[in-house]
Motif scaffolding. Sequence first.
Motif, PDB file in Angstrom:
ATOM      1  N   ILE A  85       0.831  -1.070  -0.059  1.00  0.00           N
ATOM      2  CA  ILE A  85      -0.049   0.015  -0.066  1.00  0.00           C
ATOM      3  C   ILE A  85       0.836   1.026  -0.133  1.00  0.00           C
ATOM      4  O   ILE A  85       1.820   1.330   0.951  1.00  0.00           O
ATOM      5  N   PRO A  86       0.850   1.965  -1.158  1.00  0.00           N
ATOM      6  CA  PRO A  86       1.654   3.314  -0.978  1.00  0.00           C
ATOM      7  C   PRO A  86       1.630   4.125   0.047  1.00  0.00           C
ATOM      8  O   PRO A  86       0.374   4.368   0.594  1.00  0.00           O
ATOM      9  N   SER A  87       2.522   4.796   0.543  1.00  0.00           N
ATOM     10  CA  SER A  87       2.404   5.586   1.823  1.00  0.00           C
ATOM     11  C   SER A  87       1.651   6.949   1.355  1.00  0.00           C
ATOM     12  O   SER A  87       0.846   7.119   2.425  1.00  0.00           O
ATOM     13  N   GLU A  88       1.406   7.347   0.271  1.00  0.00           N
ATOM     14  CA  GLU A  88       0.549   8.306   0.051  1.00  0.00           C
ATOM     15  C   GLU A  88      -0.873   8.143   0.163  1.00  0.00           C
ATOM     16  O   GLU A  88      -1.849   8.726   0.632  1.00  0.00           O
ATOM     17  N   PHE A  89      -1.383   6.742  -0.156  1.00  0.00           N
ATOM     18  CA  PHE A  89      -2.609   6.289  -0.041  1.00  0.00           C
ATOM     19  C   PHE A  89      -3.009   6.012   1.483  1.00  0.00           C
ATOM     20  O   PHE A  89      -4.006   6.627   1.857  1.00  0.00           O
ATOM     21  N   ILE A  90      -1.904   5.774   2.280  1.00  0.00           N
ATOM     22  CA  ILE A  90      -2.224   5.629   3.731  1.00  0.00           C
ATOM     23  C   ILE A  90      -2.085   7.214   4.206  1.00  0.00           C
ATOM     24  O   ILE A  90      -3.363   7.305   5.115  1.00  0.00           O
ATOM     25  N   GLN A  91      -1.523   8.039   3.528  1.00  0.00           N
ATOM     26  CA  GLN A  91      -1.573   9.379   4.227  1.00  0.00           C
ATOM     27  C   GLN A  91      -3.136   9.959   3.775  1.00  0.00           C
ATOM     28  O   GLN A  91      -3.721  10.592   4.644  1.00  0.00           O
ATOM     29  N   GLN A  92      -3.784   9.539   2.806  1.00  0.00           N
ATOM     30  CA  GLN A  92      -5.006  10.019   2.494  1.00  0.00           C
ATOM     31  C   GLN A  92      -5.927   9.408   3.486  1.00  0.00           C
ATOM     32  O   GLN A  92      -7.105  10.209   4.052  1.00  0.00           O
ATOM     33  N   VAL A  93      -5.769   7.919   3.638  1.00  0.00           N
ATOM     34  CA  VAL A  93      -6.825   7.517   4.805  1.00  0.00           C
ATOM     35  C   VAL A  93      -6.891   8.120   6.083  1.00  0.00           C
ATOM     36  O   VAL A  93      -7.635   8.346   6.883  1.00  0.00           O
ATOM     37  N   PHE A  94      -5.489   8.609   6.467  1.00  0.00           N
ATOM     38  CA  PHE A  94      -5.330   9.206   7.702  1.00  0.00           C
ATOM     39  C   PHE A  94      -5.961  10.753   7.669  1.00  0.00           C
ATOM     40  O   PHE A  94      -6.630  11.200   8.795  1.00  0.00           O
ATOM     41  N   LYS A  95      -5.789  11.160   6.532  1.00  0.00           N
ATOM     42  CA  LYS A  95      -6.454  12.421   6.604  1.00  0.00           C
ATOM     43  C   LYS A  95      -8.040  12.371   6.637  1.00  0.00           C
ATOM     44  O   LYS A  95      -8.664  13.429   7.446  1.00  0.00           O
TER      45      LYS A  95
END
Length: 240
Positions: A85-95
């Motif tokens: 899972i790309p870190s950018e996608f994880i950041q979007q989930v956290f957002k």
Amino acid sequence: MAGNSSIEWTEATWNPVTGCNKVSDGCKHCYAERMAKRLHAMGNPRYENEFNVTLHHDLIDAPKKWIKPKKIFVNSMSDLFHEKIPSEFIQQVFKTMNETPQHSYQVLTKRPERAVDLSDRLSFTPNIWMGTSVENVKVINRIELLKQVPAKVRFLSCEPLLGPLDDLNLTSIHWVIVGGESGPGARPMEADWVRSIRDQCKTQKVAFFFKQWGGVQKHRYGRELDNRTYDEYPNEILAY
């Protein structure tokens, strides 16, 4: 993919990712893998890739539509910190989690080392509970890794509990869930393993939740331990 849940310790699930792979003993009879294969066979488009890691970008904002506060299990059908899972996608989930403080998000991972690696790029607002799975002593190191994650609430999921977990250091841990394995091939859990964890939680002032005894037909055995249920939550110990 998102909606109410029958899992005893949560109220809803949210799956912006589906799919995973086995990394430790607790994964042997993975319920999510069984369910994914069944849904694939039924033609569910979310499971076109069966249990391979699949990102569902259209579900990232789903919790924003839920006005009523909920306890939400994040990625019940995957692991948010899976290496694919790309870190950018994880950041979007956290957002999304950061922007919906009415909800409490329960993020459970078997990969706490990646959560630690990414923690300086993520905002762990107080509504994000970070947990890791600890099914036996082979993966006890996950607890110390979890302690490095800057979440206000940290929890352990000892499910399926496959052996004794004595002498736990629960400093900086706020909640422990214990459960036996269920479904085909379910491995047995001894009552004294559960009692030991319960007693350690009581001594160390950690919330304790006993989910189930499990078994091939889990409904036959229920979730009482020594003639009572244990439904404690971390917010009963922490002041929000």
